[in-house]
Motif scaffolding. Structure first.
Motif, PDB file in Angstrom:
ATOM      1  N   LEU A  60      48.593 -38.932   5.630  1.00  0.00           N
ATOM      2  CA  LEU A  60      49.630 -39.596   5.040  1.00  0.00           C
ATOM      3  C   LEU A  60      49.630 -41.186   4.655  1.00  0.00           C
ATOM      4  O   LEU A  60      49.589 -41.687   3.568  1.00  0.00           O
ATOM      5  N   GLY A  61      49.204 -42.008   5.889  1.00  0.00           N
ATOM      6  CA  GLY A  61      48.996 -43.241   5.583  1.00  0.00           C
ATOM      7  C   GLY A  61      48.040 -43.561   4.672  1.00  0.00           C
ATOM      8  O   GLY A  61      47.950 -44.872   4.486  1.00  0.00           O
ATOM      9  N   LYS A  62      46.962 -43.129   4.644  1.00  0.00           N
ATOM     10  CA  LYS A  62      45.984 -43.353   3.848  1.00  0.00           C
ATOM     11  C   LYS A  62      46.288 -43.428   2.512  1.00  0.00           C
ATOM     12  O   LYS A  62      46.052 -44.158   1.512  1.00  0.00           O
ATOM     13  N   ALA A  63      47.165 -42.751   2.041  1.00  0.00           N
ATOM     14  CA  ALA A  63      47.977 -42.548   0.596  1.00  0.00           C
ATOM     15  C   ALA A  63      49.219 -43.590   0.166  1.00  0.00           C
ATOM     16  O   ALA A  63      49.275 -44.021  -0.705  1.00  0.00           O
ATOM     17  N   ILE A  64      50.192 -43.555   1.225  1.00  0.00           N
ATOM     18  CA  ILE A  64      51.116 -44.297   1.098  1.00  0.00           C
ATOM     19  C   ILE A  64      51.374 -45.019   2.477  1.00  0.00           C
ATOM     20  O   ILE A  64      51.726 -43.800   3.558  1.00  0.00           O
ATOM     21  N   LYS A  65      51.839 -45.986   2.614  1.00  0.00           N
ATOM     22  CA  LYS A  65      52.250 -46.659   3.910  1.00  0.00           C
ATOM     23  C   LYS A  65      53.172 -47.799   3.688  1.00  0.00           C
ATOM     24  O   LYS A  65      52.980 -48.613   2.526  1.00  0.00           O
ATOM     25  N   THR A  66      54.028 -48.029   4.717  1.00  0.00           N
ATOM     26  CA  THR A  66      54.855 -49.165   4.758  1.00  0.00           C
ATOM     27  C   THR A  66      54.363 -49.937   5.760  1.00  0.00           C
ATOM     28  O   THR A  66      54.467 -49.725   7.158  1.00  0.00           O
ATOM     29  N   LYS A  67      54.539 -51.347   5.686  1.00  0.00           N
ATOM     30  CA  LYS A  67      54.086 -52.533   6.589  1.00  0.00           C
ATOM     31  C   LYS A  67      55.322 -53.297   6.511  1.00  0.00           C
ATOM     32  O   LYS A  67      55.156 -54.360   5.199  1.00  0.00           O
ATOM     33  N   GLY A  68      56.197 -53.728   7.238  1.00  0.00           N
ATOM     34  CA  GLY A  68      57.128 -54.732   6.997  1.00  0.00           C
ATOM     35  C   GLY A  68      57.869 -54.116   5.919  1.00  0.00           C
ATOM     36  O   GLY A  68      58.520 -53.224   6.023  1.00  0.00           O
ATOM     37  N   ASN A  69      58.106 -55.036   4.983  1.00  0.00           N
ATOM     38  CA  ASN A  69      59.103 -54.786   3.604  1.00  0.00           C
ATOM     39  C   ASN A  69      57.861 -54.264   2.304  1.00  0.00           C
ATOM     40  O   ASN A  69      58.500 -54.554   1.420  1.00  0.00           O
ATOM     41  N   VAL A  70      56.521 -54.026   2.703  1.00  0.00           N
ATOM     42  CA  VAL A  70      55.784 -53.736   1.720  1.00  0.00           C
ATOM     43  C   VAL A  70      55.355 -52.342   1.770  1.00  0.00           C
ATOM     44  O   VAL A  70      54.942 -51.856   2.761  1.00  0.00           O
ATOM     45  N   THR A  71      55.582 -51.552   0.640  1.00  0.00           N
ATOM     46  CA  THR A  71      55.071 -50.323   0.591  1.00  0.00           C
ATOM     47  C   THR A  71      53.855 -50.143  -0.142  1.00  0.00           C
ATOM     48  O   THR A  71      54.010 -50.495  -1.506  1.00  0.00           O
ATOM     49  N   GLU A  72      52.603 -49.688   0.265  1.00  0.00           N
ATOM     50  CA  GLU A  72      51.511 -49.382  -0.592  1.00  0.00           C
ATOM     51  C   GLU A  72      51.019 -48.032  -0.817  1.00  0.00           C
ATOM     52  O   GLU A  72      51.406 -47.177  -0.226  1.00  0.00           O
ATOM     53  N   PHE A  73      50.616 -47.862  -2.283  1.00  0.00           N
ATOM     54  CA  PHE A  73      50.292 -46.648  -2.503  1.00  0.00           C
ATOM     55  C   PHE A  73      48.754 -46.637  -3.013  1.00  0.00           C
ATOM     56  O   PHE A  73      48.468 -47.450  -3.831  1.00  0.00           O
ATOM     57  N   SER A  74      48.087 -45.719  -2.455  1.00  0.00           N
ATOM     58  CA  SER A  74      46.441 -45.558  -2.955  1.00  0.00           C
ATOM     59  C   SER A  74      46.206 -44.456  -3.951  1.00  0.00           C
ATOM     60  O   SER A  74      46.351 -43.400  -3.238  1.00  0.00           O
ATOM     61  N   ALA A  75      46.057 -44.545  -5.031  1.00  0.00           N
ATOM     62  CA  ALA A  75      45.657 -43.470  -5.940  1.00  0.00           C
ATOM     63  C   ALA A  75      44.413 -42.770  -5.223  1.00  0.00           C
ATOM     64  O   ALA A  75      44.606 -41.377  -5.395  1.00  0.00           O
ATOM     65  N   ASN A  76      43.520 -43.442  -4.843  1.00  0.00           N
ATOM     66  CA  ASN A  76      42.221 -42.734  -4.545  1.00  0.00           C
ATOM     67  C   ASN A  76      42.399 -41.658  -3.387  1.00  0.00           C
ATOM     68  O   ASN A  76      41.976 -40.684  -3.384  1.00  0.00           O
ATOM     69  N   ASP A  77      43.278 -42.118  -2.365  1.00  0.00           N
ATOM     70  CA  ASP A  77      43.528 -41.408  -1.295  1.00  0.00           C
ATOM     71  C   ASP A  77      44.700 -40.423  -1.565  1.00  0.00           C
ATOM     72  O   ASP A  77      44.456 -39.328  -0.962  1.00  0.00           O
ATOM     73  N   PHE A  78      45.390 -40.615  -2.445  1.00  0.00           N
ATOM     74  CA  PHE A  78      46.451 -39.783  -2.907  1.00  0.00           C
ATOM     75  C   PHE A  78      45.657 -38.218  -3.484  1.00  0.00           C
ATOM     76  O   PHE A  78      46.050 -37.268  -3.236  1.00  0.00           O
TER      77      PHE A  78
END
Length: 224
Positions: A132-150
Motif C-alpha cells: 500500500l505504501g508504494k501507491a500512497i503514503k504520508t510522511k509528515g504533512n505530505v501525502t504522495e500518490f503514485s499512479a504507476n504503483d497504484f
C-alpha cells in the motif's frame, strides 16, 4: 470488483477464489499527486502542475491565466485532494488491520491457535502495508500518490502473497494435518470474507469515485 488492498491479505488463505484484474478502478489515474497543507502538486509526464489553495496554478514554473470560475474550481480540487488522499490511506490501513485481526482471531478460536499460520498472517499484513505504501503514503504533512504503483499493485500483491501461501502450505505439512486443516482454513476464510466483503467493496467504490472525480476536474481545467 474487489478492493485489492484487502484482497491481498485474504489471498494468503483463500487464493483459489481470487481473479486478479489489470486495473484497480475502471479508469486508473495516469498522474502522480502530492498533497501538502496549502497546495497540491500533480505530475504527468513532463507536466508539473502546482495548484494553490488560492486558486492559482503554475505549469512547469509558469503561472497559468485562469478565470475566476476556473480559480474556484482549482480551490475545490485542492481542498478535495488535501482531504481525501490522507483520509483514504488511513481508512485502507484500518480496514487491512481489521481484516488481519479478524482472521487471527478465527485461527486462535477454531484452528487451535496455530502459531505458524498466525505468523504467516502477520507477514501478509506487513507485506500488505508495504505494498500500500508504494501507491500512497504520508510522511509528515505530505501525502504522495503514485499512479504507476497504484496500477501495478494487484500484480505485485498477487506475487507476494502467493509466495506466502506456498510457505504456509509447506510449513503446515510438518505441523498439522494439512488435508483436514487446509479444508478448514478455506471454509473459515470464505465465511469470514463474506462478513467483511460489503465493507471492502464499499471502500473500493468510494476510492475509485474519488479518483474519478479528481481526474475529471483535472481534465476540465487543463485539457485546453
Amino acid at each position: 470488483m474487489r478492493f485489492i488492498k484487502l484482497l491481498v491479505l485474504f489471498c494468503a488463505i483463500y487464493p483459489s477464489s481470487i481473479s486478479f484484474a489489470k486495473s484497480v478502478c475502471e479508469k486508473d489515474p495516469t498522474y502522480n499527486m502530492a498533497a501538502f497543507a496549502n497546495f497540491v502538486e500533480i505530475t504527468e509526464g513532463r507536466k508539473r502542475y502546482i495548484l494553490h489553495q488560492t486558486g492559482e496554478v503554475s505549469l512547469n514554473g509558469a503561472k497559468l491565466d485562469l478565470s475566476k470560475a476556473e480559480q474556484n474550481k482549482v480551490k475545490a480540487l485542492v481542498a478535495f485532494i488535501v482531504q481525501k488522499l490522507p483520509q483514504r490511506e488511513k481508512e485502507a490501513m484500518t480496514l487491512m488491520g481489521s481484516l488481519h485481526s479478524q482472521f487471527v482471531n478465527v485461527v486462535k478460536a477454531q484452528l487451535d491457535g496455530n502459531s505458524q499460520l498466525i505468523t504467516m498472517l502477520d507477514n501478509t499484513h506487513t507485506d500488505a502495508t508495504r505494498t500500500l505504501g508504494k501507491a500512497i503514503k504520508t510522511k509528515g504533512n505530505v501525502t504522495e500518490f503514485s499512479a504507476n504503483d497504484f496500477h501495478k499493485i494487484i500484480d505485485r500483491a498477487s506475487g507476494d502473497f502467493k509466495l506466502e501461501m506456498a510457505k504456509i502450505v509447506s510449513k503446515s505439512v510438518f505441523t498439522f494435518n494439512i488435508g483436514r486443516n487446509y479444508k478448514d482454513i478455506k471454509y473459515l476464510g470464505d465465511q469470514e470474507w463474506k462478513k467483511f466483503k460489503p465493507e471492502a467493496k464499499a471502500f473500493h467504490k468510494s476510492l475509485c469515485a474519488d479518483l474519478a472525480w479528481i481526474t475529471t476536474e483535472k481534465e476540465r481545467l487543463f485539457s485546453k
